[in-house]
Design an enzyme around this catalytic site. Structure first.
Site, short mmCIF file in Angstrom:
data_model
loop_
_atom_site.label_atom_id
_atom_site.label_comp_id
_atom_site.label_asym_id
_atom_site.label_seq_id
_atom_site.Cartn_x
_atom_site.Cartn_y
_atom_site.Cartn_z
N LYS A 21 -26.76 2.30 -8.34
CA LYS A 21 -27.49 3.34 -9.36
C LYS A 21 -26.57 3.81 -10.27
CE LYS A 21 -29.74 7.69 -9.40
NZ LYS A 21 -31.02 7.15 -10.10
N PHE A 22 -26.88 3.90 -11.59
CA PHE A 22 -26.07 4.15 -12.70
C PHE A 22 -26.94 5.74 -13.08
CE2 PHE A 22 -24.63 -0.02 -12.78
CZ PHE A 22 -23.34 0.23 -13.02
N CYS A 63 0.33 3.19 3.59
CA CYS A 63 0.92 2.69 4.86
C CYS A 63 2.10 3.30 5.16
CB CYS A 63 0.93 1.07 4.81
SG CYS A 63 -0.60 0.44 5.10
N HIS A 81 -6.82 1.96 1.96
CA HIS A 81 -6.41 2.80 3.24
C HIS A 81 -7.25 3.91 3.37
CE1 HIS A 81 -2.83 3.06 5.64
NE2 HIS A 81 -3.50 4.41 5.84
N HIS A 138 -18.53 21.47 1.27
CA HIS A 138 -18.61 22.70 0.61
C HIS A 138 -18.65 23.89 1.60
CE1 HIS A 138 -20.80 20.70 -3.19
NE2 HIS A 138 -19.44 20.97 -3.26
N GLN A 180 -8.84 13.76 0.16
CA GLN A 180 -7.79 14.36 -0.56
C GLN A 180 -8.48 15.87 -0.51
OE1 GLN A 180 -6.91 13.40 -4.63
NE2 GLN A 180 -7.99 11.50 -4.48
N ASN A 239 -13.11 10.00 -1.65
CA ASN A 239 -13.64 9.05 -2.55
C ASN A 239 -13.42 7.70 -2.00
OD1 ASN A 239 -15.01 8.44 -5.02
ND2 ASN A 239 -13.15 8.23 -6.20
N GLU A 290 -31.31 10.08 -17.43
CA GLU A 290 -30.60 10.77 -16.49
C GLU A 290 -29.71 11.59 -17.06
OE1 GLU A 290 -31.35 9.23 -12.35
OE2 GLU A 290 -30.23 7.62 -13.34
N HIS A 340 -8.42 7.35 3.64
CA HIS A 340 -7.62 8.47 3.30
C HIS A 340 -8.99 9.50 2.48
CE1 HIS A 340 -7.51 6.26 -0.65
NE2 HIS A 340 -7.40 7.61 -1.30
N HIS A 358 -21.37 22.75 4.75
CA HIS A 358 -21.95 21.43 4.89
C HIS A 358 -21.20 20.40 4.17
CE1 HIS A 358 -23.45 23.72 1.19
NE2 HIS A 358 -23.28 22.28 0.75
N CYS A 371 -12.28 4.03 -6.42
CA CYS A 371 -11.11 4.22 -5.61
C CYS A 371 -10.48 2.97 -5.27
CB CYS A 371 -11.69 4.76 -4.07
SG CYS A 371 -10.26 4.85 -3.10
N SER A 372 -9.08 2.89 -5.78
CA SER A 372 -8.58 1.34 -5.55
C SER A 372 -8.01 1.13 -4.35
CB SER A 372 -7.66 1.30 -6.67
OG SER A 372 -6.61 2.43 -6.56
N CYS A 392 0.87 -1.11 0.09
CA CYS A 392 -0.09 -0.06 -0.04
C CYS A 392 0.95 1.31 0.05
CB CYS A 392 -0.83 -0.07 1.12
SG CYS A 392 -1.71 1.74 1.55
N HIS A 445 -4.34 0.32 7.91
CA HIS A 445 -4.75 -0.03 6.56
C HIS A 445 -6.17 -0.42 6.52
CE1 HIS A 445 -4.17 -1.13 2.31
NE2 HIS A 445 -4.88 -2.09 2.56
#
Ligand code: H2U
Ligand code: ZN
Length: 354
Positions: free
Chosen positions: A312-313, A52, A165, A282, A169, A154, A318, A167, A297, A161-162, A49, A114
């Site tokens: 949901k896609f 880590c 761990h 925000h 941003q 994310n 949409e 985190h 918020h 998000c792969s 990782c 992790h």
């Protein structure tokens, strides 16, 4: 409730956009797909990782042996601090318009562990994450060349998000990005026209009606917004008028941590899995302007719809016409409200039969 059985559209007061709601399609009782609780265990430390403690990152950097939180500048930052050699002037040719954007991108590790997530960090550690957000916001937002600081997370492979761990941003830019800019305008117009903060007024309505409220503590309310688009979308709103996270006192910082942990435990319990989402704070721009209309918020946009494998896609109608949902915000709130605040992994048997 509004238009209980009838297709209707709801106005998002923060953006001015509408969402189509089709409640007649979910009159049937809850048909949540039952899947065995997801107890896939991660190691506390993973030598592969890049987040880590003590591990190598891309580009030759090595993480310190950190014991708490850890912040670094993204090795693949989407933004660079230096303005281009030609300067900051826009370039255009008739309808073709481009302007430079500068800034910086930071990564915040919430914990050396992790295998933890916001739902499992504990309130003390979550409060340290809130403190780091405040420090980053103060440091970046205080800079001449930074007009907006976007804190976000994310989470989960369903969100692309792969790395599990824990985190988040921070991307800080010279300009105010699109969605915060829209919320800025909507809140400014509301204060100007109604002489009252938009989200103070909205929160009063939600606390009085109660039908979309999940829970509250002394400083924050957690609810499914009336105009929610994602099935289990929520907002965390401070109960007093605070424009940015630096306006929180120590008790409010801790209450924010508490609200996040409680919400995340409920989210994990919903489909008995580590719940994926994008979360963002925000708040008022840091462009030197006056922003009395801003009420900070948190938005949580989780993609899951019926189980941990059915999401949901945003496609078809949409993508082409407008967002739509079947499950009403009220039903989603009722579902989230009835869930336990004890994490399913902490139950005897690790959630079996819960
Ligand atoms: P995700 O939230 O998308 O997993 O992002 C983690 C960030 O970590 C991602 O933006 C950065 C990626 O650019 N990263 C580094 O800065 N250094 C590394 O060695 C790998 C990943
Ligand atoms: Zn790790």
């Amino acid at each position: 409730m509004f238009f209980e059985d009838t297709p209707h559209r709801r106005l998002n007061q923060l953006t001015g956009e509408w969402v189509l709601v089709s409640p007649h399609r979910t009159k049937r009782p809850w048909q949540g797909q039952r899947e065995a609780p997801d107890r896939a265990a991660l190691p506390a430390y993973d030598k592969h990782c890049y987040l880590c403690p003590g591990n190598d990152r891309a580009g030759g950097a090595v993480n310190p042996d950190y014991a708490d939180t850890f912040v670094f500048t993204n090795d693949f930052a989407a933004l660079l601090p230096e303005p281009p050699a030609q300067g900051l002037a826009p370039q255009m040719d008739g309808l073709l318009v481009a302007e430079p954007e500068t800034g910086t991108c930071r990564v915040i590790c919430y914990s050396p562990r992790h295998d933890l997530t916001m739902a499992r960090l504990g309130v003390d550690q979550a409060a340290r994450v809130v403190d780091v957000w405040c420090r980053e916001f103060a440091g970046l937002g205080g800079r001449e060349d930074i007009g907006y600081v976007q804190i976000f997370e994310n989470r989960g492979s369903a969100m692309g998000c792969s790395n599990p761990h824990p985190h988040g941003q921070v991307w800080a830019t010279r300009g105010v990005p699109m969605y915060p800019a829209v919320e800025d305008r909507r809140q400014a117009e509301h204060l100007r026209d109604k002489d009252k903060c938009l989200l103070c007024a909205y929160l009063e309505t939600e606390l009085a009606r109660g039908e979309r409220l999940l829970f509250e503590n002394d400083s924050f309310a957690v609810l499914v917004p009336f105009w929610a688009f994602w099935p289990f979308e929520t907002m965390i709103l401070p109960k007093t008028h605070l424009s940015n996270i630096l306006e929180m006192n120590p008790a409010q910082r801790r209450d924010l941590a508490e609200a996040m942990v409680r919400l995340n435990v409920r989210y994990d319990n919903l489909f008995q899995t580590s719940f994926p989402y994008s979360m963002g704070i925000h708040q008022a721009p840091t462009d030197g302007g006056d922003h009395p209309h801003w009420h900070f918020h948190l938005h949580y946009y989780p993609p899951l719809l019926r189980s941990r494998s059915v999401k949901k896609f945003m496609v078809g109608y949409e993508m082409m016409a407008m967002p739509q949902r079947d499950l009403t915000a009220e039903s989603a709130a009722a579902r989230l409200r009835e869930l336990s605040e004890v994490h399913f992994l902490d139950l005897p048997g690790g959630g079996e039969g819960a």
